[in-house]
Structures are given as structure tokens and as C-alpha cells.
Design an enzyme around this catalytic site. Structure first.
Site, PDB file in Angstrom:
ATOM      1  N   ASP A  35       8.260 -14.936  33.713  1.00  0.00           N
ATOM      2  CA  ASP A  35       6.876 -15.228  33.340  1.00  0.00           C
ATOM      3  C   ASP A  35       6.202 -16.172  34.343  1.00  0.00           C
ATOM      4  OD1 ASP A  35       7.533 -13.660  31.258  1.00  0.00           O
ATOM      5  OD2 ASP A  35       7.078 -15.109  29.667  1.00  0.00           O
ATOM      6  N   TYR A  38       5.178 -14.272  37.345  1.00  0.00           N
ATOM      7  CA  TYR A  38       4.016 -13.415  37.062  1.00  0.00           C
ATOM      8  C   TYR A  38       2.749 -14.273  37.023  1.00  0.00           C
ATOM      9  CZ  TYR A  38       0.994 -10.042  34.690  1.00  0.00           C
ATOM     10  OH  TYR A  38      -0.048  -9.206  34.371  1.00  0.00           O
ATOM     11  N   ASP A  39       2.851 -15.416  36.327  1.00  0.00           N
ATOM     12  CA  ASP A  39       1.681 -16.293  36.213  1.00  0.00           C
ATOM     13  C   ASP A  39       1.215 -16.794  37.573  1.00  0.00           C
ATOM     14  OD1 ASP A  39       1.775 -15.901  33.539  1.00  0.00           O
ATOM     15  OD2 ASP A  39       2.756 -17.806  33.069  1.00  0.00           O
ATOM     16  N   SER A  84      -7.739  12.805  10.041  1.00  0.00           N
ATOM     17  CA  SER A  84      -6.624  12.199   9.304  1.00  0.00           C
ATOM     18  C   SER A  84      -5.508  13.226   9.180  1.00  0.00           C
ATOM     19  CB  SER A  84      -7.024  11.782   7.892  1.00  0.00           C
ATOM     20  OG  SER A  84      -8.384  11.659   7.770  1.00  0.00           O
ATOM     21  N   GLU A 120       7.210  12.462  15.666  1.00  0.00           N
ATOM     22  CA  GLU A 120       6.843  11.134  16.192  1.00  0.00           C
ATOM     23  C   GLU A 120       6.886  10.136  15.044  1.00  0.00           C
ATOM     24  OE1 GLU A 120       2.821  11.590  17.456  1.00  0.00           O
ATOM     25  OE2 GLU A 120       3.302  13.150  18.898  1.00  0.00           O
ATOM     26  N   LYS A 122       5.438   7.516  12.545  1.00  0.00           N
ATOM     27  CA  LYS A 122       4.077   7.221  12.074  1.00  0.00           C
ATOM     28  C   LYS A 122       3.950   5.707  12.057  1.00  0.00           C
ATOM     29  CE  LYS A 122       0.605   8.456   8.682  1.00  0.00           C
ATOM     30  NZ  LYS A 122      -0.002   7.153   8.524  1.00  0.00           N
ATOM     31  N   ASP A 124       2.601   2.091  11.561  1.00  0.00           N
ATOM     32  CA  ASP A 124       1.739   1.481  10.556  1.00  0.00           C
ATOM     33  C   ASP A 124       0.894   0.407  11.232  1.00  0.00           C
ATOM     34  OD1 ASP A 124       0.610   0.971   8.164  1.00  0.00           O
ATOM     35  OD2 ASP A 124       2.335  -0.066   7.291  1.00  0.00           O
ATOM     36  N   ARG A 143     -11.105   3.437  14.735  1.00  0.00           N
ATOM     37  CA  ARG A 143     -11.342   4.757  14.164  1.00  0.00           C
ATOM     38  C   ARG A 143     -12.644   4.779  13.354  1.00  0.00           C
ATOM     39  NH1 ARG A 143     -10.487   7.452   9.453  1.00  0.00           N
ATOM     40  NH2 ARG A 143      -9.877   9.634   9.612  1.00  0.00           N
ATOM     41  N   GLU A 178      -1.928   3.925  18.372  1.00  0.00           N
ATOM     42  CA  GLU A 178      -1.921   2.940  17.298  1.00  0.00           C
ATOM     43  C   GLU A 178      -1.633   1.560  17.874  1.00  0.00           C
ATOM     44  OE1 GLU A 178      -2.465   4.614  14.505  1.00  0.00           O
ATOM     45  OE2 GLU A 178      -1.852   3.344  12.808  1.00  0.00           O
ATOM     46  N   TYR A 230      -0.177   8.304  21.023  1.00  0.00           N
ATOM     47  CA  TYR A 230       0.356   9.526  20.415  1.00  0.00           C
ATOM     48  C   TYR A 230      -0.496  10.766  20.647  1.00  0.00           C
ATOM     49  CZ  TYR A 230      -2.602   7.796  16.576  1.00  0.00           C
ATOM     50  OH  TYR A 230      -3.622   7.310  15.822  1.00  0.00           O
ATOM     51  N   LYS A 318       5.751  10.845   4.548  1.00  0.00           N
ATOM     52  CA  LYS A 318       5.704   9.418   4.238  1.00  0.00           C
ATOM     53  C   LYS A 318       7.021   8.935   3.632  1.00  0.00           C
ATOM     54  CE  LYS A 318       1.976   7.265   4.362  1.00  0.00           C
ATOM     55  NZ  LYS A 318       0.739   7.434   3.706  1.00  0.00           N
ATOM     56  N   CYS A 414      14.721 -33.064 -11.747  1.00  0.00           N
ATOM     57  CA  CYS A 414      15.456 -32.318 -10.722  1.00  0.00           C
ATOM     58  C   CYS A 414      16.328 -31.233 -11.375  1.00  0.00           C
ATOM     59  CB  CYS A 414      16.327 -33.270  -9.914  1.00  0.00           C
ATOM     60  SG  CYS A 414      17.437 -32.421  -8.788  1.00  0.00           S
ATOM     61  N   CYS A 417      20.124 -32.477 -11.021  1.00  0.00           N
ATOM     62  CA  CYS A 417      20.688 -33.700 -11.595  1.00  0.00           C
ATOM     63  C   CYS A 417      19.824 -34.296 -12.711  1.00  0.00           C
ATOM     64  CB  CYS A 417      20.908 -34.747 -10.512  1.00  0.00           C
ATOM     65  SG  CYS A 417      19.379 -35.397  -9.829  1.00  0.00           S
ATOM     66  N   CYS A 432      13.367 -35.066  -5.430  1.00  0.00           N
ATOM     67  CA  CYS A 432      14.297 -35.730  -6.335  1.00  0.00           C
ATOM     68  C   CYS A 432      14.713 -37.013  -5.629  1.00  0.00           C
ATOM     69  CB  CYS A 432      15.516 -34.831  -6.569  1.00  0.00           C
ATOM     70  SG  CYS A 432      16.917 -35.728  -7.251  1.00  0.00           S
ATOM     71  N   CYS A 438      22.606 -36.828  -6.474  1.00  0.00           N
ATOM     72  CA  CYS A 438      22.182 -35.496  -6.913  1.00  0.00           C
ATOM     73  C   CYS A 438      23.130 -34.434  -6.352  1.00  0.00           C
ATOM     74  CB  CYS A 438      20.753 -35.236  -6.441  1.00  0.00           C
ATOM     75  SG  CYS A 438      20.237 -33.535  -6.707  1.00  0.00           S
TER      76      CYS A 438
HETATM   77  S1  IVH Z   1      -1.912  11.849  14.916  1.00  0.00           S
HETATM   78  C1  IVH Z   1      -5.109  14.364  13.322  1.00  0.00           C
HETATM   79  N1  IVH Z   1       0.270  10.514  15.287  1.00  0.00           N
HETATM   80  O1  IVH Z   1      -1.960   7.948  10.970  1.00  0.00           O
HETATM   81  C2  IVH Z   1      -4.397  13.137  13.160  1.00  0.00           C
HETATM   82  N2  IVH Z   1      -1.374   9.585  13.848  1.00  0.00           N
HETATM   83  O2  IVH Z   1      -3.468   9.613   8.752  1.00  0.00           O
HETATM   84  C3  IVH Z   1      -4.411  12.346  14.379  1.00  0.00           C
HETATM   85  N3  IVH Z   1      -0.773   7.411  12.940  1.00  0.00           N
HETATM   86  O3  IVH Z   1      -5.357   7.613  11.699  1.00  0.00           O
HETATM   87  C4  IVH Z   1      -3.434  11.273  14.322  1.00  0.00           C
HETATM   88  N4  IVH Z   1       1.168   7.233  13.933  1.00  0.00           N
HETATM   89  O4  IVH Z   1      -3.781   5.849  12.538  1.00  0.00           O
HETATM   90  C5  IVH Z   1      -0.908  10.541  14.662  1.00  0.00           C
HETATM   91  N5  IVH Z   1       2.278   9.424  15.754  1.00  0.00           N
HETATM   92  C6  IVH Z   1       1.087   9.446  15.127  1.00  0.00           C
HETATM   93  C7  IVH Z   1       0.641   8.411  14.291  1.00  0.00           C
HETATM   94  C8  IVH Z   1      -0.589   8.524  13.665  1.00  0.00           C
HETATM   95  C9  IVH Z   1       0.315   6.646  13.126  1.00  0.00           C
HETATM   96  C10 IVH Z   1      -1.902   7.064  12.048  1.00  0.00           C
HETATM   97  C11 IVH Z   1      -3.238   7.124  12.711  1.00  0.00           C
HETATM   98  C12 IVH Z   1      -4.067   8.077  11.907  1.00  0.00           C
HETATM   99  C13 IVH Z   1      -3.305   8.185  10.628  1.00  0.00           C
HETATM  100  C14 IVH Z   1      -3.461   9.581  10.099  1.00  0.00           C
END
Ligand code: IVH
Length: 672
Positions: A35, A38-39, A84, A120, A122, A124, A143, A178, A230, A318, A414, A417, A432, A438
Site C-alpha cells: 500500500d 502504491y500511495d 428484474s 452465476e 446472485k 445481494d 437501477r 452489483e 454480470y 433463491k 448481579c 453473585c 457488579c 463474584c
Molecule cells: S442479471 C434481467 N445477474 O438481481 C436481469 N442479476 O432481480 C438482469 N443480481 O436487479 C440482472 N446478481 O440487482 C443478474 N449474477 C446476476 C445477479 C443479478 C445479483 C440482482 C440484480 C438485479 C436483481 C434481479
């Protein structure tokens, strides 16, 4: 630098090197330089750009720090809607989707075996879109409602994993992915916030979203965010046949694409891959809430089309949640080593990611107050990996309920004790006061001593048992145990008893600072014990020291000096010290004082958090061997803070003071 061309060349060279090393660090997680190195490069570039503002470009690595705070975010329409995903709640629904997709395509003349699927994780986190024009990042947006998002370019620029420019990119390229906060970084951030009295984030997703939605980019820059890419949105001037080819192209161009994304041909393989992700979920450094399965061939994806806002060519499988909702039966209390009341939750048993949870931590009085959980509430319980389950908060329903019980108060007596508890003036903790008598505090104190003196084979259960069976009354009594006496106990054979005694014998060779640390004086952690030992060099000198003398020691302020002096003046502390000495524990520092030469002579370092390889003691010993000093708290005098996982408030302090922060590798580089 002699001429303008030389400056220009150096600026280019620095940017190239910073881009290269930034990619190795943030995207590949395989840094080649420390680091500080790099800095140093970044500082040089920053200085040159300050002297020659005409050379500054938006894709320069210096531009990651963010610009002026905004009043509000601008709304931007997406070039293509951000859709979605339909959900599959179990493997039957997932398998049904695979079959449905294949049938749908078969009707259009596509052979069953010609449909391939990409799996892939998903993630969060928070979905975002990055727009590159001629390879330069020009806009980043959330989004939003899928059609229109918020422009958060300034904040996204601060994320090291996001390339600011892409070599060989088509004229227009929209990358989607994401944003997330790595779990270790999330835990660290929350700890710092709690220490600073700020509200903590509920989960990594909220903290990532909250960070991206900061109007002040400097704040966003201070948050440890990363990104998994993704897919792509709008694009002009480049085409691939499959989704997977795009992912590989993105990876080659410096985007972070999950290395475990893979292509499969059959339902069974897809389902097996999903189970594989579920099994690995707890070991990842990011939260995933499922697996996304996508038809690989982009033409077939288009043929499958979109229903409502969901493409037919992709689905999200899910996982069952890692949080659960249950009733809080009661808030119960333990006592800590220095007498603090420690709350925990007694729950209606509930299954959280496959494990039955009956008890969960509530950390401390302040945490309990902040979360405002009350007996009888319906609460959210969370379990992440093998971490102790914790109560997150009451459910919104419980919060709104009119018939809630009052907030729980710390016990008036306490739990260990029955002594009436007290809240010292100005303190937020209830304690205490029966420190010596104790049994709860004595247990915690002996447990601490065993850890401090590194006594192997003497687990928590044994300590509890020795105390319960009156074999010992405090830490010093451990040295009165014998192999004969222990082997009479149920469950102890000659061998295990012998091992415990051997460990106790070995602990007599532990240095003075460990003994001092093991005394468990409030506020005297390992580093302070080490400094006291180095400065005063013997127990005798320590016992003679006045508060004024103690303040002279690195890291010891007036309040701590008073606590130390008061604790040492207590009869029972003096008695404990005397007996430890009689049993042969070290009461003076060994070896010479700090070396006069070495790479760290005159430097003061603070260690915080857990380093990946070195223990606190190893790191301290190495710094000292190099002539440096290790102290317990960050001040203007601190030259470096070495931060590992879960660093707490010391890192915040370092950031406030602008102290240079190193990781373990940076420290090793300094040590040469
Ligand atoms: S594809 C057409 N790939 O899940 C859908 N989404 O409900 C395009 N997410 O809004 C998204 N990992 O925030 C895709 N490997 C992944 C993902 C992913 C997380 C989220 C993303 C999206 C939501 C879809």
C-alpha cells in the site's frame, strides 16, 4: 522535471502503473506492491497534476477520490431498461424453467442439446449500470425503477474495482453488475460506527446502498465497496454470440467477473451447480442470496423474449434465508471480566440456515438500547457463517405494536453473585462491584489469564469446573494443581492431567508483559501491558509508580493511569501478584532495551485488528526488533497504523488524523 514532454511522459507512466497495480489489488486480489508503494506513486501523480492542471483527465487514478458534495442526485434514463428476474423457490421450479425454456426454443426449431446455461452467484447488493464512451467511464447510475436511475458517477469512481477507462472498448459500452460490501469490511465498518456512537448498518446490502447514495463522494470513498460484473446493456460496435463470451471479454478488459461463473448443458448439471453455490455460501466474503441461471446464447435469449419486466431467458434460484423471525422470550444477563453486565437474547428456538438457534448475542448494554429489542417482541435473528447468532432488530410489526413491554433494564443484582449492581457516575455501563467475590467475574478473569499466558489444554470448561469444585479460587491457584490431583477428576487421565500441568509449567517462562496482561487490569490490553513492562521493567517499579509516572508511558492517558494505580493498590491485586511471583512467574522484563539501529528507529506504530498471519505479539516483537515502538492508541505521534480484520475505532482515528495505514504486507515491507 526538465520539460513539459518529460512531465507528460511521467504522468502517463504513473497512470499506467497505478492502473496496473489497482487492477491487481482491487480486481484480481493479487497485489504486487505494498500500500505505501502504491500511495507513493499516487502522491507523485497527484503532485504533478496539481502543478500541471492541464494534464488532469477524468480517467486519471487521482480522480477516484471524488469531487464536490452534491445537493441531490440527477435522474438519468437508462439506455436499455434494467429488468428484474423471475424467481425459482426450489429445484423443482428451477428444473421446470430449464425444461420450459428448451421447449419454447424447440418450437422455434432449436434442438434440445443446443441450449446451454450459465450459472452465476446472485449477489445481494445494489444493481448499477456503467456507461463507457470510447472506453472512458462517463456515467454510472443506480437501477432506480428500471427505466430511470440516479446518477452516482462520482461515488462509483471511488470504487477501485471499477475501471475508469477500458482499452479496446467499442464506442459505446454499458456494463452492468452489483455493488457490494465485502463481509469483513462490513463488520469493521459497523464496529467503527458503534465505537463512534453512530447507528450501525443492518446488513452489508444496506451499507453498500447507503454508501452509494451518499451525496458527499468523500464519504463514499471511505467505504470499502467492490463490484461483480454480470452482463452488458447497450453496446455499439462489438458483438458476441454468447453471454459467457461477454463475461470473458469483460474480465480480460479489467472488470471484476466472478471466477466461478460456468456453462452447463443439462438440468442436472445446473441444479448441481446451484447446490454447489449454496454449500459454499457461508465461506464467501460476499453475500449471495441465490444463483442466477441464464441461457448462454444471446440470440436464443432474444427469441425467448420478455414477460412483463422479466426476461424468459434468465431465472434466480433463491436460497432459504439466513435470517429468521422468532419471538424474543427474554433478555438475560451475564457478567463480564471487569464486572460489566452483558445482555443476551433467549429465543423461541428457530432454524436459521439449517441450525437451531435458541440464544443470540446482544453484545452490550448500548447495543441493546440502540436496537430497542424488548421481551415479547418478534425479532429478526441472523446467522452468518459460523459467527455467533445475533439479534438484528425487532420486526417492523413489533416496533409498531401498541402492546410492547418496556425496554429491558440491566439487572439490579448481579446474575452471578446477587450483589446489587451499580452504574458509576458518568459511565454508560452497569457493573457488579463485587470484583473479588463474584464467581462470574472470577471465571472470566481466570479465562483471560489462561489466554494471556497461552496455557494450552486448559479450556473454558476446565476453568469452570476447577472453580466449581473449589480446586482454585483465582488465577494464581492454577499453579497449586498437580497431576495427581487432576487425574482424580472424572474425564482426566494421567496424560491429559500431565499435559495441563506441563502447560502451566511452560507458562512460567512467559515474559513479564504477559503476566501483566494476564492480571486483567481494566484498560490494560496486550500493547499497554507491553509498554508498561518496557518502560518500568519490573513489577516492583510498577507498584511504586505514581499516576504521573504512569502517564509517561506510551499509550497511557490520565484516566487509564488512575484505573491502573487504583487496581494495583487493591489488596487482592497485590496478593495475586505476590502469589504469582512465589509460583515462579516472571516479574521483570528480560533482555536489552530497544535496539538503537533498524528501519523503524524513532517510529511509533499502533496495531489494530487481526492480521492474516502475524499474531499481535509476533508483530510487536518484529517492530521492536527493528527499533520501532508499538503503542496502544493512535495519536498525532503515531507514524503508522497497521490494520488487520475488524480494526475498530483505532482505524477511524487514524483516518481522522491522516495517519498512514498499512496492512500486514505493508508492515513486512517496512521491516524489510
Ligand atoms: S442479471 C434481467 N445477474 O438481481 C436481469 N442479476 O432481480 C438482469 N443480481 O436487479 C440482472 N446478481 O440487482 C443478474 N449474477 C446476476 C445477479 C443479478 C445479483 C440482482 C440484480 C438485479 C436483481 C434481479
Amino acid at each position: 522535471m526538465s520539460s513539459a514532454t518529460d512531465v507528460g511522459r511521467r504522468v502517463d507512466e504513473l497512470r499506467r502503473r497505478l492502473d496496473y497495480h489497482g487492477h491487481r489489488y482491487y480486481v484480481l486480489d493479487e497485489p504486487e506492491i505494498s500500500d505505501p508503494e502504491y500511495d507513493a506513486l499516487l502522491n507523485e501523480l497527484r503532485d504533478l497534476e496539481t502543478e500541471h492542471p492541464e494534464l488532469r483527465t477524468p480517467d486519471s487514478p487521482t480522480q477516484r477520490v471524488g469531487g464536490q458534495p452534491l445537493d441531490k442526485f440527477e435522474e438519468v434514463p437508462h439506455l436499455q431498461p434494467m429488468l428484474s428476474l423471475a424467481n425459482a423457490r426450489n429445484e423443482e421450479e428451477l428444473a421446470a424453467w430449464v425444461v420450459r425454456s428448451e421447449r419454447h426454443l424447440a418450437r422455434q426449431g432449436v434442438k434440445m442439446g443446443d441450449v446451454h446455461f450459465v450459472t452465476e452467484p446472485k449477489i445481494d447488493g445494489l444493481a448499477i449500470s456503467l456507461v463507457y464512451e470510447d472506453g472512458v467511464l462517463v456515467r454510472g447510475a443506480t437501477r432506480g425503477n428500471g427505466e430511470v436511475g440516479e446518477e452516482v458517477t462520482q461515488n462509483l469512481r471511488t470504487i477501485g474495482a471499477i475501471p475508469l477507462k477500458v482499452d479496446g472498448a467499442p464506442p459505446l459500452l454499458e456494463v452492468r453488475g452489483e455493488i457490494y460490501m465485502p463481509l469483513a469490511a462490513f463488520a469493521r465498518l459497523n464496529e467503527q460506527r458503534a465505537a463512534a456512537g453512530e447507528p450501525t448498518f443492518m446488513n452489508p446490502r444496506n451499507s453498500a446502498a447507503g454508501s452509494i447514495r451518499q451525496l458527499d463522494p468523500a464519504l463514499a470513498a471511505s467505504r470499502p465497496l467492490s463490484m461483480w460484473c454480470y452482463g452488458i446493456g447497450a453496446v455499439e460496435g462489438l458483438e458476441f454470440e454468447t453471454h459467457f463470451e461477454w463475461l470473458e471479454w469483460l474480465r480480460e478488459r479489467g472488470f471484476r467477473v466472478n471466477p466461478d461463473v460456468a456453462v452447463y448443458d443439462t438440468v442436472d448439471e445446473v441444479v448441481a451447480a446451484c447446490h454447489g453455490w449454496q454449500e459454499r455460501r457461508d465461506r464467501l466474503d460476499y453475500e449471495i442470496d441465490g444463483v442466477v441461471v441464464k441461457v448462454n446464447d444471446l440470440d436464443l435469449q432474444r427469441q425467448l423474449g420478455v414477460v412483463g419486466r422479466e426476461p424468459r431467458g434468465a431465472i434466480a434460484w433463491k436460497f432459504p434465508p439466513t435470517t429468521a423471525t422468532t419471538a424474543l422470550k427474554d433478555v438475560a444477563w451475564n457478567v463480564g471480566r471487569t464486572g460489566h453486565m452483558v445482555p443476551f437474547a433467549v429465543l423461541e428456538p428457530v432454524q436459521v440456515s439449517g441450525v437451531i438457534v435458541k440464544l443470540a448475542t446482544l453484545h452490550n448494554e448500548e447495543d441493546l438500547r440502540r436496537k430497542d429489542v424488548r421481551p415479547g417482541d418478534e425479532v429478526i435473528v441472523m446467522r452468518a457463517g459460523d459467527v455467533i447468532p445475533q439479534v438484528v432488530s425487532p420486526t417492523p410489526k413489533a416496533q409498531k405494536s401498541k402492546k410492547r413491554n418496556p425496554p429491558p433494564s440491566p439487572p439490579t443484582h448481579c446474575p452471578a453473585c446477587s450483589t446489587p449492581t451499580v452504574k458509576p457516575e458518568g459511565s454508560v455501563w452497569t457493573i457488579c462491584p463485587n470484583r473479588a467475590g463474584c464467581p462470574g467475574q472470577v471465571f472470566q478473569a481466570v479465562k483471560h489469564f489462561v489466554g494471556a499466558l497461552d496455557i494450552d489444554g486448559l479450556g473454558e470448561e476446565n476453568v469452570r469446573r476447577f472453580l466449581a469444585e473449589d480446586l482454585i479460587k483465582d488465577s494464581a491457584d492454577l499453579y497449586t494443581l498437580s497431576t495427581d490431583r487432576l487425574s482424580q477428576l472424572d474425564g482426566f487421565g494421567e496424560v491429559s492431567a500431565g499435559n495441563v500441568i506441563a502447560s502451566l509449567e511452560a507458562s512460567k517462562d512467559q515474559p513479564f508483559e504477559r503476566v501483566l496482561y494476564g492480571l486483567g487490569i481494566p484498560g490494560v490490553g496486550y500493547v499497554n501491558a507491553r509498554n508498561l513492562a518496557r518502560h518500568l521493567r519490573s513489577m516492583e517499579a510498577l507498584l511504586d509508580a505514581t499516576e504521573d509516572d504512569l502517564v509517561e508511558v506510551e499509550g497511557i492517558g490520565p484516566i487509564m493511569a488512575r484505573t491502573i494505580a487504583e487496581t494495583l493498590a487493591e489488596d487482592r491485586t497485590q496478593d495475586l501478584i505476590q502469589r504469582l511471583e512465589q509460583h515462579g512467574l516472571r516479574m521483570r522484563a528480560e533482555g536489552p532495551a530497544a535496539p538503537a539501529e533498524g528501519p523503524l528507529v524513532g517510529k511509533t506504530l499502533v496495531l489494530t485488528g487481526t492480521l492474516p498471519n502475524l499474531t499481535r505479539e509476533d508483530a510487536t516483537a518484529r517492530v521492536e526488533a527493528a527499533g520501532g515502538k508499538v503503542t496502544g492508541s493512535v495519536s498525532k505521534k503515531t507514524d503508522y497504523v497497521v490494520a488487520g480484520a475488524d480494526p475498530g475505532s483505532k482505524l477511524t482515528k487514524a483516518q481522522e488524523l491522516g495517519t498512514e495505514v498499512l496492512d500486514e504486507e505493508g508492515l513486512l515491507a517496512l521491516l524489510g
